[in-house]
Write a protein that holds these residues in place. Structure first.
Motif, PDB file in Angstrom:
ATOM      1  N   LEU A  68       0.839  -1.189   0.000  1.00 28.59           N
ATOM      2  CA  LEU A  68       0.000   0.000   0.000  1.00 28.59           C
ATOM      3  C   LEU A  68       0.877   1.243   0.000  1.00 28.59           C
ATOM      4  N   ILE A  70       1.092   5.213   0.860  1.00 23.75           N
ATOM      5  CA  ILE A  70       0.382   6.126   1.770  1.00 23.75           C
ATOM      6  C   ILE A  70       0.889   7.549   1.571  1.00 23.75           C
ATOM      7  N   LEU A  97      -3.524   5.042  -0.118  1.00 23.44           N
ATOM      8  CA  LEU A  97      -4.303   5.613   0.968  1.00 23.44           C
ATOM      9  C   LEU A  97      -3.901   7.069   1.106  1.00 23.44           C
ATOM     10  N   ILE A 139     -10.392   3.777   9.053  1.00 26.38           N
ATOM     11  CA  ILE A 139      -9.108   3.778   8.342  1.00 26.38           C
ATOM     12  C   ILE A 139      -8.684   2.354   7.992  1.00 26.38           C
ATOM     13  N   ALA A 142     -10.585   1.450   4.953  1.00 23.34           N
ATOM     14  CA  ALA A 142     -10.054   2.152   3.781  1.00 23.34           C
ATOM     15  C   ALA A 142      -8.787   1.486   3.268  1.00 23.34           C
ATOM     16  N   MET A 143      -7.903   1.071   4.173  1.00 22.07           N
ATOM     17  CA  MET A 143      -6.674   0.392   3.750  1.00 22.07           C
ATOM     18  C   MET A 143      -6.988  -0.919   3.037  1.00 22.07           C
ATOM     19  N   ALA A 146      -8.488  -0.218  -0.475  1.00 23.80           N
ATOM     20  CA  ALA A 146      -7.497   0.218  -1.460  1.00 23.80           C
ATOM     21  C   ALA A 146      -6.725  -0.965  -2.015  1.00 23.80           C
ATOM     22  N   VAL A 155      -9.194   9.411   2.806  1.00 22.37           N
ATOM     23  CA  VAL A 155      -9.801   9.399   4.131  1.00 22.37           C
ATOM     24  C   VAL A 155      -9.719  10.803   4.720  1.00 22.37           C
TER      25      VAL A 155
END
Length: 550
Positions: A68, A70, A97, A139, A142-143, A146, A155
């Protein structure tokens, strides 16, 4: 149990989930949770000079590492500054994210925006932390979203929520990584095998789906049995490195041998590639009536035009199933083996396809890339900005594998690639980041030249300096238009780089390149900017393709 402010719990959550890197630019709306992540939980904060670069870097980090990406930005303008690269990340289907500050709940002040409408404009998803007790679950969701759907998720975290205290709660467990992989039905495999068995000259095209499935071994095993040639879409550049029957990138960014060979195929087996207008060269390269398309998503089948047969399945499993079916039938073919096309491919040298256009004090842009390919370490990550120059690198510069190339072309925006180079340098510090960029794109994102230099990233910034927006000059000038409004004169970009503390050199000839690289090595590397005074008379023959259906 003791409580902590939401901002600190967010930092704790990121660390607990195994994330160690955030790209961003700090303001009051994102300072505390980002600072706590780095200061209290051992995370790494990579700063940029403009929020756009934070998302470009995070998307690149995701692509190169498979993790991921960020990014962290301030509310209001900090968020809106990411619109271009957020759209780029959506088009490139990278799991990002974007943690964004928001103004306090209920406030309508200067920096208040409609975050949902903003995300929708880019095509991203959005979640908002509107209650402090929901921060960890929102959160976490959301992670997971994604990564599962390979899409950027924004977010929003209001500043008043961030200061409220909550108890730590364990995040929900992540989804099992052992998601079952799909395989086409037996009848579909048999139908595809029928088409392959009836063919004489098969061509296998690998796209992003093949890269994500790590399907090279299975695809090449199939190709060996049927004597196929291989190629990739732009985003899968490097997937077949080392295969003597690979033509490399297929489409508008290809070498000159591709349009001579690929149309001779009588079937095209596309693994994880949607065959857009660029890959097909508007139909002149790939006739879609020849295409067997394999993808994990039903909506991807025929999305850019009808195909002969569409199969839903994982690239690796589908290739293995096709091979098994052909073996069961006892079918094997020479395909392109021994063909004139294969002989031409194996004798092809891209640098032999042009004669340098010589002029005083300038270098042919193609000769520039050829010499860089010869001199640079092969362990590199290559990217390029949009612009007239971007037609040349792919044809002339090698990459080590599919992770060694990042196509910063998702939104075809000028002014993205320096952020991409920062992301690749962080993701793979063992490889030098090589970025090809125009003078216009460089001047748009000079701040990221400072970011690369100050952070001592190993990067080579190759600036095609023709003193103009070359694509517009070369497109409109032949049509009889005057182009003084897109012609600005040469700037001393090497001097600007030196002022930032980067190594730099002006390149007017091939010999200048080796001297600059030697000096860079002696200086212990870091960031090198090559201010390449390219011959403005050299026009890409593929430019008009970019303006078709534009």
């Amino acid at each position: 149990m003791t409580t902590q402010p939401v901002a600190e719990q967010i930092a704790r959550l990121l660390a607990a989930e195994g994330h160690d890197t955030i790209f961003g630019l700090l303001g009051s709306g994102n300072f505390v949770f980002t600072d706590a992540f780095a200061r209290d939980f051992g995370g790494r904060f990579v700063w940029v000079r403009h929020e756009s670069a934070a998302v470009a870097a995070a998307a690149t980090y995701a692509q190169v590492t498979g993790r991921l990406g960020i990014a962290s930005v301030h509310q209001g303008p900090g968020v809106t500054n990411t619109l271009t690269t957020l759209t780029h990340a959506v088009r490139e289907r990278q799991p990002v994210l974007l943690l964004a500050g928001e103004t306090g709940r209920g406030l309508q002040v200067n920096q208040t925006i409609d975050l949902a409408a903003f995300a929708a404009a880019a095509g991203a998803r959005v979640h908002r932390v509107l209650r402090s007790e929901d921060a960890i679950s929102v959160i976490s969701r959301a992670m997971a979203e994604a990564q599962k759907f390979r899409i950027p998720v924004v977010v929003g975290i209001p500043t008043d929520v961030q200061v409220e205290e909550i108890e730590w709660t364990e995040p929900p467990p992540p989804a099992s990584p052992n998601t079952p992989l799909s395989r086409p039905a037996s009848a579909d495999i048999e139908a595809a095998a029928d088409i392959i068995q009836a063919s004489k000259r098969p061509f296998i095209l690998a796209g992003r789906g093949a890269v994500l499935a790590e399907a090279r071994n299975e695809i090449e095993a199939l190709g060996e049995r049927i004597g196929a040639l291989y190629g990739t879409s732009l985003v899968a550049n490097g997937f077949f490195v080392g295969n003597e029957r690979s033509v490399g990138v297929c489409g508008g960014f290809s070498s000159e041998v591709v349009p001579r060979i690929v149309p001779e195929a009588d079937v095209v087996i596309a693994f994880g590639a949607t065959i857009n207008q660029w890959t097909a060269m508007h139909g002149t390269l790939i006739d879609r009536s020849k295409v067997i398309q394999i993808d994990t998503e039903e909506g991807a089948l025929g999305v850019n035009g009808p195909v002969r047969l569409g199969l839903i399945g994982d690239a690796a499993r589908t290739a293995a199933a096709l091979l098994h079916e052909l073996e069961r039938r006892g079918y094997e073919s020479e395909g392109f083996r021994g063909s004139d096309e294969l002989k031409e491919l194996q004798g092809f040298v891209a640098a032999d396809e042009f004669g340098p256009v010589e002029a005083e004090g300038v270098i042919d842009p193609r000769s520039l890339v050829v010499e860089l390919d010869r001199l640079l370490p092969l362990e590199r990550t290559v990217t390029y900005d949009s612009g007239h120059h971007h037609w040349w690198p792919t044809a002339f510069i090698r990459v080590p594998d599919a992770q060694g190339f990042v196509a910063a072309q998702g939104f075809q925006s000028v002014g993205v690639a320096l952020g991409v180079a920062l992301g690749s340098a962080v993701a793979r510090p063992d490889r030098v980041s090589v970025v090809f960029i125009g003078d216009g794109g460089t001047l748009m994102q000079l701040g990221e030249l400072d970011a690369l230099t100050a952070q001592r990233r190993d990067a080579i910034v190759v600036v095609y300096n023709d003193g103009a927006y070359g694509a517009e000059v070369h497109h409109f000038q032949p049509m009889g238009f005057e182009t003084e409004h897109v012609t600005f004169g040469t700037r001393d970009i090497a001097g600007i780089a030196s002022a930032f503390g980067a190594s730099s050199a002006v390149v007017r000839s091939v010999s200048d390149i080796g001297e600059a690289l030697s000096a860079w090595e002696e200086a212990g590397r870091g960031t090198l900017l090559l201010d390449c005074r390219v011959n403005p008379a050299v026009r890409s023959e593929r430019l008009q393709e970019a303006f078709r259906a534009h």
